[in-house]
Scaffold this motif. Sequence first.
Motif, short mmCIF file in Angstrom:
data_model
loop_
_atom_site.label_atom_id
_atom_site.label_comp_id
_atom_site.label_asym_id
_atom_site.label_seq_id
_atom_site.Cartn_x
_atom_site.Cartn_y
_atom_site.Cartn_z
N PRO A 42 34.98 49.03 40.33
CA PRO A 42 36.37 48.94 39.85
C PRO A 42 36.63 47.62 39.13
O PRO A 42 36.07 46.57 39.48
CB PRO A 42 37.19 49.04 41.14
N GLU A 78 38.75 44.37 37.96
CA GLU A 78 39.67 43.45 38.61
C GLU A 78 40.73 42.99 37.61
O GLU A 78 40.54 43.02 36.40
CB GLU A 78 38.90 42.25 39.17
N THR A 117 43.67 44.21 36.64
CA THR A 117 44.04 45.22 35.64
C THR A 117 45.51 45.15 35.24
O THR A 117 45.89 45.74 34.22
CB THR A 117 43.76 46.63 36.20
N GLY A 126 45.67 50.67 34.56
CA GLY A 126 45.03 51.92 34.92
C GLY A 126 46.03 53.02 35.26
O GLY A 126 45.75 54.20 35.04
N PRO A 140 36.95 52.84 35.72
CA PRO A 140 36.93 51.55 36.41
C PRO A 140 38.30 50.88 36.43
O PRO A 140 38.69 50.29 37.46
CB PRO A 140 35.91 50.73 35.62
N LEU A 190 40.65 52.97 38.83
CA LEU A 190 40.34 52.70 40.23
C LEU A 190 40.78 51.31 40.64
O LEU A 190 41.33 51.12 41.74
CB LEU A 190 38.83 52.88 40.47
N GLY A 191 40.58 50.33 39.76
CA GLY A 191 41.03 48.97 40.07
C GLY A 191 42.54 48.89 40.25
O GLY A 191 43.03 48.21 41.16
#
Length: 441
Positions: free
Chosen positions: A98, A100, A102, A106, A279, A282-283
């Motif tokens: 994931p 970092e 963000t 997301g 990614p 998910l982050g």
Amino acid sequence: MAEDEKNPAREVITDYAVFNGTALKEALDLIEALALTEDVQPVHIRVAPGFDGATWLDLGRDDGRSVRIHPTGWDITIPDPREVCWRRTQLTGELPLPAEDTDGKGIDLLMRLCNFSDARAESLALAWLIGCLGPDVPVPAPFLTGPQGAGKSTAGKMLVRIIEGMSGDLRRAPKDEENLITAVAAGWVTGLDNLSHLGPDLSDLMCCIVTGAENIKRALFTDGDVVRARYRRPMLLTGIDVGVIRPDLAERLLPLRLERPRVRRTEAELWAEFARDLPVILGSILDLAVAVRATQADIPTDLRMADFAHLCAQLDAARSLGALDAYRASLDDLNDDVIEGDLLAQTVLKRAADIEPGTDVRMTSAEWLHSLTQLYTGEGEFRPLAKGWPTTGKVLSDRLKRLQPVLAARGVLVDWGRKNSARYIEIARPKATQAEQQQAF
């Protein structure tokens, strides 16, 4: 020249021996006996509790790196086997590392890919994803519905793959209970696609999967031993219409409506974009989960899935998304669906309309059956009874017990009691509270 001189490797191979069956069995028995002397270490699939209030998310990677979600944040590390041991099956897919920092990007990327009809559905989808990261919190099953071509299956796959990786997929509902339990136990999120009918057996089994249950069956090749299978898993359903929904399952569903997209894209283009954004998605979900868990909120006491309702309240306190109001509204819509599909519920509500607020009516089950049947058929009209209409007082009492939460949500209370050794059923309409009276005006 001899054949052994032509092939020197032949001589080396003959130096090795293979354990016979007896020796191999004795070695395995010794290893099993040594293992019995050690402490039992539980194994987990995908999500697990950790030390000091932390939880873990298995990324399904060969290097063992996982996500540790703790009260102050999340980080990627290899778990200590004394804290977490992962169990992996063929359904355990690999998740990307994931991203970092963000800044919530997301979430916007996910909502742009899914065709949720309104902000209410979006907030409930986020609450469900956060709930999937909790190993001990039962979460209702999202039911993605909408017209043909709304992308229900695609959106369902995306929500599943955020937790299960790109190999996660939806499947048809198995025909029997044992196959469904086996599939549920082998993964974390179970997605069932294109449901058109929910029979009583499948409905009851889904209730057990959402809130947790246990299955026991005879162990293979033995007569006196059994195998215990405990399961409680997040579920996701898709379909246009599943017919009549039973009241107990309705309280465990989370309806999410989708709309048809205005611009169509190819499957290859859509999934390539999702894989690229996963990614970041998910982050952002992990960041939101940390923020929600660090937020204090009151626990709603009037909803059956109180843990999920509390999560929605925490999400509102952290991000003001209106998730709790959306959850209440979704349950209200499901109650309407249950009533519209149940003629007995409609008849009870019609009969209760004649009861003065603050009063009640007590009759035996047989008397209630006669009264409700007359009201349904209409005196002198000879309206035929519907299929499934209760035929005895006992059947009526059992049906009312299932409908009790739905009727209570519409201001009709059903209770059972006994007076002078005679059992009765009480139907009452409570007086409206001052707040409800003010809201009416």
